[in-house]
Design a protein around this motif. Structure first.
Motif: not given
Length: 283
Positions: A76-84
């Motif tokens: 969730e944490l890294l995925g959120g930044f990659l989506l950003l």
């Protein structure tokens, strides 16, 4: 009829052709919607990693809760930044979809669809389905009626024994149903990103993909050119002249002075000897 079709598709192609140049806007908005949700959820689990592992093990009965807690947190944490930033959007959408699917099944499934229980059956989204005779939708409307009765009772108690205006200043009191609505919505949005990617103009994937594919095309063209050059026969100039033996060189003529000297008459003594020899031969 053909004229009508031509007019329709003329307007259609013109209007949606303009919108096609901004087709990266929709993936951008989906990413900006999902990224804070994933980052916030990941940060909370990161700060409460032990509690998350305990909840996964004791609350949900999942195996290897410590490992699952770390996988869930960093996904969730890294995925959120990659989506950003729009980086590896398609790839990161897959594990995030798995997280949403597991959450919907293990946490929210028994609570039904709604995340917030509707309090008015007339405005519930289940009403059209209930009118079609769907049993689950009818049960949802009955639940909405029960939720409305409890909220009315709570409002009466708070108005009589508390400062109801202050309590509802930030929003009306609601019943948290904790259904699969949010998890399903996030899953659908991630599925859309899986098909569309990060979108044009507004994602790192777009520019990295263009550069990488341009290099691949240039490399393929250079390799094809080298292959064609290696397969072409080598043209040898003056092949006939080289294959034939060279002609023999003509002897050099003596200089003109030597020719003149060699053609001059012999000396007088030599002439007398020649005359004597000729007379003797006559005799």
């Amino acid at each position: 009829m053909a004229l009508l079709f031509r007019a329709y598709y003329g307007v259609h192609d013109f209007f949606f052709g303009i919108l096609g140049k901004l087709d990266g806007l929709a993936p951008l908005l989906i990413r900006l919607y999902l990224a804070p949700v994933m980052i916030a959820a990941g940060l909370y689990k990161f700060r409460h990693l032990d509690a998350t592992a305990q909840w996964l093990g004791s609350g949900l009965g999942l195996p290897e809760p410590e490992l699952l807690a770390q996988l869930l947190t960093y996904t969730e944490l890294l995925g959120g930044f990659l989506l950003l930033f729009g980086l590896a959007v398609r790839w990161v959408s897959i594990p995030l979809m798995v997280v949403m699917l597991v959450a919907a099944i293990t946490v929210h499934w028994d609570n039904g669809w709604f995340a917030i229980a509707p309090a008015d059956p007339a405005t519930s989204t289940a009403k059209p389905l209930a009118d079609l005779g769907l049993p689950a939708a009818r049960a949802s409307l009955e639940n909405s009626q029960a939720v409305g009765d409890r909220l009315d009772r709570a409002a009466d108690i708070l108005s009589e024994h508390g400062n109801y205006v202050w309590l509802t200043e930030k929003g009306n009191i609601a019943v948290l149903n904790n259904g699969i609505e949010f998890a399903a919505t996030y899953f659908i949005m991630l599925l859309s990103l899986l098909f569309s990617g990060g979108g044009r103009w507004f994602s790192a994937d777009y520019y990295l993909d263009r550069q990488a594919r341009a290099r691949i095309v240039a490399s393929n063209e250079a390799r094809a050119a080298a292959t064609r050059l290696a397969e072409e026969p080598v043209a040898v100039p003056y092949q006939n002249a080289i294959s034939e033996p060279p002609a023999a060189e003509a002897p050099l003529k003596p200089p003109l002075t030597e020719q003149v000297i060699s053609s001059s008459p012999p000396p007088l003594e030599q002439q007398k000897v020649d005359v004597a020899d000729s007379q003797t031969s006559i005799k």
